[in-house]
Write a protein that holds these residues in place. Sequence first.
Motif, PDB file in Angstrom:
ATOM      1  N   TRP A  64       5.496  95.517  17.174  1.00  0.00           N
ATOM      2  CA  TRP A  64       4.881  94.240  16.833  1.00  0.00           C
ATOM      3  C   TRP A  64       4.279  93.523  18.025  1.00  0.00           C
ATOM      4  CZ3 TRP A  64      10.117  95.120  15.407  1.00  0.00           C
ATOM      5  CH2 TRP A  64      10.283  95.532  14.095  1.00  0.00           C
ATOM      6  N   ASN A  65       4.958  93.508  19.149  1.00  0.00           N
ATOM      7  CA  ASN A  65       4.550  92.718  20.311  1.00  0.00           C
ATOM      8  C   ASN A  65       4.274  91.272  19.886  1.00  0.00           C
ATOM      9  OD1 ASN A  65       4.163  92.480  23.068  1.00  0.00           O
ATOM     10  ND2 ASN A  65       1.972  92.848  22.912  1.00  0.00           N
ATOM     11  N   PHE A  66       5.224  90.706  19.180  1.00  0.00           N
ATOM     12  CA  PHE A  66       5.120  89.361  18.600  1.00  0.00           C
ATOM     13  C   PHE A  66       5.880  88.359  19.465  1.00  0.00           C
ATOM     14  CE2 PHE A  66       7.100  86.147  15.819  1.00  0.00           C
ATOM     15  CZ  PHE A  66       5.970  85.579  15.256  1.00  0.00           C
ATOM     16  N   THR A  67       5.187  87.354  19.948  1.00  0.00           N
ATOM     17  CA  THR A  67       5.803  86.359  20.828  1.00  0.00           C
ATOM     18  C   THR A  67       5.924  85.022  20.117  1.00  0.00           C
ATOM     19  OG1 THR A  67       4.878  87.454  22.759  1.00  0.00           O
ATOM     20  CG2 THR A  67       5.603  85.181  23.051  1.00  0.00           C
ATOM     21  N   THR A  68       7.073  84.378  20.297  1.00  0.00           N
ATOM     22  CA  THR A  68       7.289  83.038  19.778  1.00  0.00           C
ATOM     23  C   THR A  68       8.134  82.253  20.784  1.00  0.00           C
ATOM     24  OG1 THR A  68       7.955  81.737  17.841  1.00  0.00           O
ATOM     25  CG2 THR A  68       9.352  83.616  18.424  1.00  0.00           C
ATOM     26  N   VAL A  69       8.048  80.934  20.703  1.00  0.00           N
ATOM     27  CA  VAL A  69       8.750  80.066  21.653  1.00  0.00           C
ATOM     28  C   VAL A  69       9.558  79.026  20.882  1.00  0.00           C
ATOM     29  CG1 VAL A  69       8.462  78.419  23.544  1.00  0.00           C
ATOM     30  CG2 VAL A  69       6.904  80.366  23.352  1.00  0.00           C
ATOM     31  N   TYR A  70      10.774  78.785  21.369  1.00  0.00           N
ATOM     32  CA  TYR A  70      11.641  77.750  20.813  1.00  0.00           C
ATOM     33  C   TYR A  70      12.022  76.783  21.914  1.00  0.00           C
ATOM     34  CZ  TYR A  70      12.416  80.943  16.876  1.00  0.00           C
ATOM     35  OH  TYR A  70      12.256  81.766  15.798  1.00  0.00           O
ATOM     36  N   ALA A  71      12.179  75.526  21.560  1.00  0.00           N
ATOM     37  CA  ALA A  71      12.782  74.548  22.470  1.00  0.00           C
ATOM     38  C   ALA A  71      14.229  74.410  22.017  1.00  0.00           C
ATOM     39  CB  ALA A  71      12.066  73.206  22.381  1.00  0.00           C
ATOM     40  N   ILE A  72      15.153  74.775  22.900  1.00  0.00           N
ATOM     41  CA  ILE A  72      16.567  74.723  22.536  1.00  0.00           C
ATOM     42  C   ILE A  72      17.281  73.710  23.420  1.00  0.00           C
ATOM     43  CG2 ILE A  72      16.679  77.055  21.613  1.00  0.00           C
ATOM     44  CD1 ILE A  72      17.878  77.936  24.288  1.00  0.00           C
ATOM     45  N   ASP A  73      18.312  73.106  22.870  1.00  0.00           N
ATOM     46  CA  ASP A  73      19.060  72.148  23.671  1.00  0.00           C
ATOM     47  C   ASP A  73      20.155  72.859  24.458  1.00  0.00           C
ATOM     48  OD1 ASP A  73      21.449  72.269  22.098  1.00  0.00           O
ATOM     49  OD2 ASP A  73      20.604  70.814  20.713  1.00  0.00           O
ATOM     50  N   GLU A  74      20.732  72.149  25.365  1.00  0.00           N
ATOM     51  CA  GLU A  74      21.724  72.691  26.302  1.00  0.00           C
ATOM     52  C   GLU A  74      22.924  73.320  25.603  1.00  0.00           C
ATOM     53  OE1 GLU A  74      24.626  70.606  29.482  1.00  0.00           O
ATOM     54  OE2 GLU A  74      22.531  69.969  29.534  1.00  0.00           O
ATOM     55  N   THR A  75      23.329  72.772  24.474  1.00  0.00           N
ATOM     56  CA  THR A  75      24.509  73.308  23.788  1.00  0.00           C
ATOM     57  C   THR A  75      24.288  74.731  23.284  1.00  0.00           C
ATOM     58  OG1 THR A  75      23.860  72.344  21.669  1.00  0.00           O
ATOM     59  CG2 THR A  75      25.321  71.030  23.065  1.00  0.00           C
ATOM     60  N   ALA A  76      23.049  75.119  23.067  1.00  0.00           N
ATOM     61  CA  ALA A  76      22.750  76.466  22.567  1.00  0.00           C
ATOM     62  C   ALA A  76      23.176  77.549  23.542  1.00  0.00           C
ATOM     63  CB  ALA A  76      21.264  76.599  22.260  1.00  0.00           C
ATOM     64  N   VAL A  77      23.126  77.262  24.840  1.00  0.00           N
ATOM     65  CA  VAL A  77      23.514  78.267  25.836  1.00  0.00           C
ATOM     66  C   VAL A  77      24.922  78.023  26.376  1.00  0.00           C
ATOM     67  CG1 VAL A  77      21.160  78.838  26.506  1.00  0.00           C
ATOM     68  CG2 VAL A  77      22.369  77.040  27.736  1.00  0.00           C
ATOM     69  N   ARG A  78      25.562  76.971  25.954  1.00  0.00           N
ATOM     70  CA  ARG A  78      26.934  76.681  26.391  1.00  0.00           C
ATOM     71  C   ARG A  78      27.990  77.265  25.446  1.00  0.00           C
ATOM     72  NH1 ARG A  78      27.767  73.426  30.643  1.00  0.00           N
ATOM     73  NH2 ARG A  78      26.123  72.002  31.252  1.00  0.00           N
TER      74      ARG A  78
END
Length: 185
Positions: A64-78
């Motif tokens: 696919w080579n499909f790119t998308t972008v999300y804005a995530i908050d700090e809790t998502a990686v904690r």
Amino acid sequence: MACCSKPQADMDCTEFKINLISARNLKPGKFFSMQVYATVSISDDPSSKKQTPVDDQNGINPAWNFTTVYAIDETAVRHDCTALIIKLYCQRWIGDRYIGEVHVSLKELYKRARKGCSFSNTVEYSVRKGSVFSMGKVRFSYGFRGTLVNVDGEKPSSCNGGFRDVAIVVLKVSLKFIFGIDITI
């Protein structure tokens, strides 16, 4: 919520960019050719769901080579509870067939990317359907950009100035080799 739909002044958001590259060795259908597409979401949140184009050329090895972008908050990686979810489907005229899915914690992806000091990575994960992990593999690249946080009380990595350090070494070697000049910085 893991996705920053409306960032507030006191909320730090990180850009999470994913490029869904391909899948390979998917379990083939019995009576039809494979025309595969994928959906990508953050923790199955319907508002974060994005869909790749259908690959009707590559069968059990779609690309696919499909790119998308999300804005995530700090809790998502904690916390481990926020996951990237990739679901694979075979498009059919009698109704799309579910192939399987990949679940990966954003915390795991973030920690893995930090180890390389680039905050990006290319990975491959097994596709599962229920408790079965033999449904093929999905390959994607991803990266984090923006406000970066420490996870699990880890000390900040020594990545600050990583590119600058490499540039200094290249400059020193070049000056030594071309001009015979040995400098100390």
